[in-house]
Design an enzyme around this catalytic site. Structure first.
Site, PDB file in Angstrom:
ATOM      1  N   ASN A  42       0.859  -1.179   0.000  1.00 47.78           N
ATOM      2  CA  ASN A  42       0.000   0.000   0.000  1.00 47.78           C
ATOM      3  C   ASN A  42       0.897   1.230   0.000  1.00 47.78           C
ATOM      4  O   ASN A  42       1.905   1.276   0.712  1.00 47.78           O
ATOM      5  CB  ASN A  42      -0.902   0.034   1.239  1.00 47.78           C
ATOM      6  CG  ASN A  42      -1.776   1.281   1.274  1.00 47.78           C
ATOM      7  OD1 ASN A  42      -2.813   1.350   0.608  1.00 47.78           O
ATOM      8  ND2 ASN A  42      -1.367   2.279   2.047  1.00 47.78           N
TER       9      ASN A  42
ATOM     10  N   ARG B 156      -7.365   3.643   6.381  1.00 51.18           N
ATOM     11  CA  ARG B 156      -6.306   3.652   5.373  1.00 51.18           C
ATOM     12  C   ARG B 156      -5.556   2.324   5.347  1.00 51.18           C
ATOM     13  O   ARG B 156      -5.518   1.574   6.319  1.00 51.18           O
ATOM     14  CB  ARG B 156      -5.327   4.800   5.626  1.00 51.18           C
ATOM     15  CG  ARG B 156      -5.961   6.181   5.597  1.00 51.18           C
ATOM     16  CD  ARG B 156      -6.706   6.435   4.305  1.00 51.18           C
ATOM     17  NE  ARG B 156      -7.237   7.794   4.230  1.00 51.18           N
ATOM     18  CZ  ARG B 156      -8.153   8.180   3.364  1.00 51.18           C
ATOM     19  NH1 ARG B 156      -8.658   7.318   2.495  1.00 51.18           N
ATOM     20  NH2 ARG B 156      -8.588   9.432   3.352  1.00 51.18           N
TER      21      ARG B 156
ATOM     22  N   ASP C 156      -4.581  22.222   9.900  1.00 52.65           N
ATOM     23  CA  ASP C 156      -5.039  21.342   8.824  1.00 52.65           C
ATOM     24  C   ASP C 156      -5.798  22.114   7.753  1.00 52.65           C
ATOM     25  O   ASP C 156      -5.952  23.338   7.829  1.00 52.65           O
ATOM     26  CB  ASP C 156      -5.886  20.189   9.379  1.00 52.65           C
ATOM     27  CG  ASP C 156      -7.175  20.668  10.042  1.00 52.65           C
ATOM     28  OD1 ASP C 156      -7.861  21.524   9.450  1.00 52.65           O
ATOM     29  OD2 ASP C 156      -7.508  20.181  11.133  1.00 52.65           O
TER      30      ASP C 156
END
Length: 547
Positions: free
Chosen positions: A204, A226, A317
């Site tokens: 991944n 994820r 963020d």
């Protein structure tokens, strides 16, 4: 976009010339379609006047990001800071600070070309028997693209030119940015984070933030859904450590492939190869059973012991706020490899415009054909950058029956994983230019009754970074039907929409010069004339930078 080139005396310590031979990116010809690594892309930007070198000393703690953020907001060039305090490595930032540069990184020249890639992905996502010779040729072409996209192996990888182990390993040597005053520490933001499924061996590749904790450790911040997080849970169940590699300074195209929620069942390496038109060149790590791009500038090799965590954050963020500190997996590094004279590629988050927003605008084009295939009535869709590139969507439909706008909004939310966190969907007629806010606002104002045309979904799974939600992790969604109402959607007649005959418009066009109005032109007027001051201000600032 062109930028004025002042003399070195006028600019102080800013230079636009290339480094001498032997430097990290000595000039050689580069075309959009022939880019293999980060240095190729830097050369391309410099040749096109889209790279500015900063030779004055700059502090990676707060100062560098503040400078880069201001340049990005002006629509300015990519920046290469060649004299970073505390590190011998130059820092590249703002490489993808405009949609134009994102398109170049894909080996293309115009954003419209991205839809061709989307059409190929759409064909792979839901293949169907070809209806004729033309479709057969198209499908065969896509299959050949997949063959060309298979990864290749590199026997002389540049990323292994320098190998550091033991006491030589020191994360303090990396020019890690701390972008915002309340950030907890220096971060890696554009590294490819590579892990492998402990059961199947399938890799991944993702892009996750890492925070430095010591000279040899960092925490990695990833969501539980994820791939890396899934691999860590499997490793814990098997009683194993999880191997992890961080590839820094790869070609931006690889970052796009890794950061994109893949709409088809392809590995990230194959997906990147499909983007590039050729296979990614990989090499096995020095100490891990993992493969990384052979042209990476820097590679960090380490392991995660399941259950070993430290506080990660807070950090600024993309929502424009500081996220909360969270316990995150601790990575212990035992090897660093890098190219000679490595370049450190980075970025930072915050309110738009930011590089991540420019990536989203480009991906918007790629996803359009995929969305059309899944929801045929959708003619076009747009994710405005000001809405964080995913919080609000405007979709245009070819309306044919009552209730179709609500159906289209529901289908949009479930079409692709990245639309899960879209809070607002505005549905308009296909006659509306969805990229013109004046037309969209008119459609909402003239065609919407809040009692009839608003549809709310309550307590749906949501982004934990969205502090507007009453409960973090759960939030509402709103669909607005701003289409023309038909059939049972309306209980009274509507007036006919205003329009002029086409022959009248043509006659006025023909007489424009005769009337003495030729100097007014036919282009779009300055938005500032109608109150859109922010848009006009940004345009004027960008024009000032262009010179």
């Amino acid at each position: 976009m062109r930028h004025s080139k002042q003399s070195q005396a006028e600019e102080g310590a800013v230079a636009t010339s290339s480094t001498e031979a032997g430097g990290p990116i000595a000039p050689t010809p580069a075309k959009p379609g022939r880019q293999r690594d980060l240095r190729d892309f830097l050369r391309l930007l410099e040749q096109r006047g889209q790279l500015r070198r900063i030779t004055a000393p700059v502090d990676p703690d707060l100062e560098l990001a503040a400078i880069a953020d201001r340049v990005l907001g002006l629509g300015g060039p990519a920046l290469l800071f060649e004299n970073v305090i505390g590190s011998s490595m130059p820092v590249a930032v703002n490489l993808l600070g405009t949609v134009e540069r994102v398109v170049w990184s894909m080996g293309m020249e115009r954003p419209e070309e991205l839809e061709g890639l989307g059409e190929r992905l759409a064909l792979l996502q839901q293949p169907r028997p070809p209806k004729g010779l033309g479709e057969l040729k198209t499908f065969a072409g896509v299959l050949w693209d997949l063959v060309k996209a298979r990864p290749d192996r590199d026997l002389t990888p540049p990323c292994h030119q320098v190998v550091l182990k033991g006491e030589q390993l020191n994360l303090e040597a990396l020019p890690l940015l701390r972008p915002w005053p309340g950030d907890a520490g220096g971060v890696i933001t554009l590294g490819l984070v590579i892990t492998k499924d402990p059961e199947t061996g399938v890799p991944n590749v993702g892009v996750y933030r890492l925070q430095k904790q010591s000279a040899t450790t960092m925490t990695v911040h990833w969501l539980s859904v994820r791939g890396g997080a899934r691999h860590l849970r499997k490793a814990a169940a098997m009683g194993k450590k999880l191997e992890i590699a961080i590839a820094i300074g790869v070609h931006p195209l690889l970052i796009m492939a890794a950061a994109t929620p893949i709409p088809v069942q392809l590995s990230e390496w194959l997906f990147a190869g499909l983007y590039a038109g050729e296979g990614v060149r990989l090499v096995k790590c020095k100490t891990l059973n993992l493969e990384v791009p052979s042209h990476s500038e820097i590679v960090l090799e380490g392991t995660i012991t399941p259950g070993e965590q430290l506080a990660d954050g807070p950090f600024g963020d993309h929502m424009g706020f500081y996220g909360n500190a969270e316990e995150s997996p601790l990575v212990r590094f035992h090897c660093i490899t890098h190219r000679r004279d490595p370049v450190f590629l980075t970025t930072f988050s915050g309110r738009p415009p930011k590089e991540e927003a420019m990536l989203a605008i480009a991906l918007n084009r790629i996803y359009t054909p995929i969305l059309r295939q899944q929801i045929p009535e959708i003619v076009d869709f747009f994710l405005p950058m000001e809405a964080l590139s995913y919080k609000l969507a405007v979709i245009a439909i070819d309306k044919a029956y009552p209730g179709q706008a609500k159906r289209a909004a529901m289908a949009f939310w479930s079409a692709l994983p990245q639309f899960t966190y879209t809070k607002f969907v505005v549905v308009v007629d296909k006659s509306i230019n969805i990229r013109d806010p004046r037309q969209v606002i008119w459609a909402i104002s003239a065609q919407v009754d809040p009692q009839r045309d608003l549809f709310v979904l309550e307590d749906t799974p949501f982004d934990s970074l969205d502090f507007a939600s009453e409960r973090l992790g759960l939030g509402g969604r709103l669909a607005i039907d701003a289409t023309t109402k038909i059939g049972p959607e309306k209980r009274h007649d509507w007036g006919e929409p205003l329009s002029r005959p086409a022959d009248l418009e043509a006659r006025v066009d023909g007489r424009w010069a005769e009337l003495g109005l030729a100097d007014l032109g036919q282009e779009e007027p300055d938005p500032a004339l109608f109150g859109y001051t922010l848009e006009a201000l940004l345009a004027r600032l960008a024009a000032t930078v262009k010179g």
